[in-house]
Design a protein around this motif. Structure first.
Motif, PDB file in Angstrom:
ATOM      1  N   THR A  83       0.839  -1.196   0.000  1.00 13.21           N
ATOM      2  CA  THR A  83       0.000   0.000   0.000  1.00 13.21           C
ATOM      3  C   THR A  83       0.875   1.247   0.000  1.00 13.21           C
ATOM      4  N   THR A  84       0.646   2.098  -0.978  1.00  9.35           N
ATOM      5  CA  THR A  84       1.439   3.323  -1.102  1.00  9.35           C
ATOM      6  C   THR A  84       0.667   4.492  -0.528  1.00  9.35           C
ATOM      7  N   LYS A  85       1.311   5.242   0.338  1.00 14.58           N
ATOM      8  CA  LYS A  85       0.669   6.391   0.964  1.00 14.58           C
ATOM      9  C   LYS A  85       1.273   7.673   0.400  1.00 14.58           C
ATOM     10  N   ILE A  86       0.426   8.504  -0.181  1.00 19.99           N
ATOM     11  CA  ILE A  86       0.884   9.726  -0.851  1.00 19.99           C
ATOM     12  C   ILE A  86       0.190  10.942  -0.254  1.00 19.99           C
ATOM     13  N   ARG A 134       3.588   9.452  10.062  1.00 21.38           N
ATOM     14  CA  ARG A 134       2.377   8.973   9.405  1.00 21.38           C
ATOM     15  C   ARG A 134       2.640   7.948   8.304  1.00 21.38           C
ATOM     16  N   ASN A 135       3.922   7.541   8.170  1.00 12.57           N
ATOM     17  CA  ASN A 135       4.295   6.488   7.212  1.00 12.57           C
ATOM     18  C   ASN A 135       3.945   6.847   5.758  1.00 12.57           C
ATOM     19  N   TYR A 136       4.258   8.070   5.366  1.00 16.53           N
ATOM     20  CA  TYR A 136       4.058   8.465   3.975  1.00 16.53           C
ATOM     21  C   TYR A 136       5.206   7.926   3.112  1.00 16.53           C
ATOM     22  N   ASP A 137       4.855   7.471   1.890  1.00 17.86           N
ATOM     23  CA  ASP A 137       5.876   7.049   0.938  1.00 17.86           C
ATOM     24  C   ASP A 137       6.333   8.230   0.083  1.00 17.86           C
ATOM     25  N   ARG A 186      -8.293  15.388   0.243  1.00 19.02           N
ATOM     26  CA  ARG A 186      -7.995  14.636   1.472  1.00 19.02           C
ATOM     27  C   ARG A 186      -6.511  14.307   1.609  1.00 19.02           C
ATOM     28  N   PHE A 187      -5.747  14.425   0.507  1.00 22.99           N
ATOM     29  CA  PHE A 187      -4.310  14.151   0.561  1.00 22.99           C
ATOM     30  C   PHE A 187      -3.484  15.409   0.834  1.00 22.99           C
ATOM     31  N   ASP A 188      -4.159  16.547   0.955  1.00 25.94           N
ATOM     32  CA  ASP A 188      -3.455  17.812   1.199  1.00 25.94           C
ATOM     33  C   ASP A 188      -3.159  17.961   2.695  1.00 25.94           C
ATOM     34  N   ILE A 189      -1.870  18.017   3.038  1.00 23.73           N
ATOM     35  CA  ILE A 189      -1.482  18.123   4.452  1.00 23.73           C
ATOM     36  C   ILE A 189      -0.971  19.527   4.781  1.00 23.73           C
ATOM     37  N   SER A 190      -1.264  20.493   3.913  1.00 27.70           N
ATOM     38  CA  SER A 190      -0.762  21.866   4.112  1.00 27.70           C
ATOM     39  C   SER A 190      -1.199  22.446   5.452  1.00 27.70           C
TER      40      SER A 190
END
Length: 271
Positions: free
Chosen positions: A21-24, A137-140, A157-161
């Motif tokens: 599983t890839t986390k982006i 958070r184990n992001y790739d 939902r992938f925006d962590i700004s």
């Protein structure tokens, strides 16, 4: 070309990670910088400098244009030597103006250098925060939306700004947290991340809470109805009891009066 290479690299990395599983995630550096008060203040000061430099350039241009106009008007009255001198003077002024423009606004000019000096400390801080988030958070992969990488579509939902901004704000306050406070804060951060990354789960949880709330309200409504019914029956029974007591009292009083009347009648009949 650079964008294509970056995109190719990203896609290649993702394919290599396909077996797991890839986390982006991604950030928007431009958005983050606009929310940093120190950057906004420094940027405003830099824009004031740039405005002053532009005014200087405009003044120099006007002076050169005046000299050109004056030369054009007086040319018939001047000797070749004087004309050459004035043309050389104008040429030198134009060269100086071009050098000044390059000095202020060129690729290695003051504006670029000062802007870079302004942004770099904040960018370094943001980079460190992003690295920390990635590890926790184990992001790739975490990309920068405002960089050379063209992102044709980005799910919000992938925006962590905003999470990066929160960490920046905490770092700016320089508040030391106790272990208990830090634990509470970490748990809060984890929940915020999970909620943002899993909107469907949040939606289901909200629906579950609403259903539970509706069930609770329905149960409370029925309990209240039962209480109201009991209270109404109790009131009705009390009213009946009061009516019976009143009727008995009236009958008793009536009987007393009748007996009294009989006694009076007997008393009056005696000779």
């Amino acid at each position: 070309m650079k964008k294509i290479l970056v995109l190719f690299f990203a896609l290649n990395c993702i394919l290599l990670q396909a077996q797991k599983t890839t986390k982006i995630g991604y950030i928007d550096m431009d958005y983050i910088l606009t929310k940093v008060p120190e950057y906004a203040e420094a940027k405003n000061q830099l824009e004031q400098k740039a405005s002053a430099w532009k005014q200087e350039i405009e003044t120099k241009k006007n002076e050169i244009n005046k000299l050109k106009q004056s030369l054009s008007t007086d040319k018939v009255l001047l000797t070749k030597e004087l004309i050459s001198e004035k043309e050389e003077e104008i040429k030198n002024l134009e060269k100086d103006l071009l050098d000044y423009q390059q000095k202020r606004f060129g690729p290695q000019g003051d504006l670029i250098l000062q802007k870079s000096a302004l942004i770099k400390p904040i960018q370094d801080q943001i980079f460190n925060i992003v690295q920390d988030i990635a590890v926790k958070r184990n992001y790739d992969f975490i990309f920068d939306k405002s960089s050379d990488l063209t992102m044709l579509f980005t799910a919000e939902r992938f925006d962590i700004s905003d999470f990066v901004l929160k960490e920046l704000a905490r770092a700016g306050k320089k508040v030391e947290l106790s272990k208990k406070q830090q634990k509470v804060q970490d748990q809060k951060d984890i929940k915020e991340f999970d909620d943002k990354e899993n909107p469907e789960a949040v939606k289901k949880e909200k629906e579950k809470e609403e259903k539970n709330q509706a069930t609770k309200e329905e149960r409370e409504r029925k309990i209240q109805e039962r209480k109201d019914l009991i209270a109404a029956k109790k009131k009705e029974a009390e009213e009946k009891r009061a009516a019976i007591i009143k009727e008995r009292e009236e009958n008793r009083q009536k009987l007393i009066e009748e007996q009294k009347a009989k006694k009076e009648a007997l008393k009056n009949k005696k000779p």
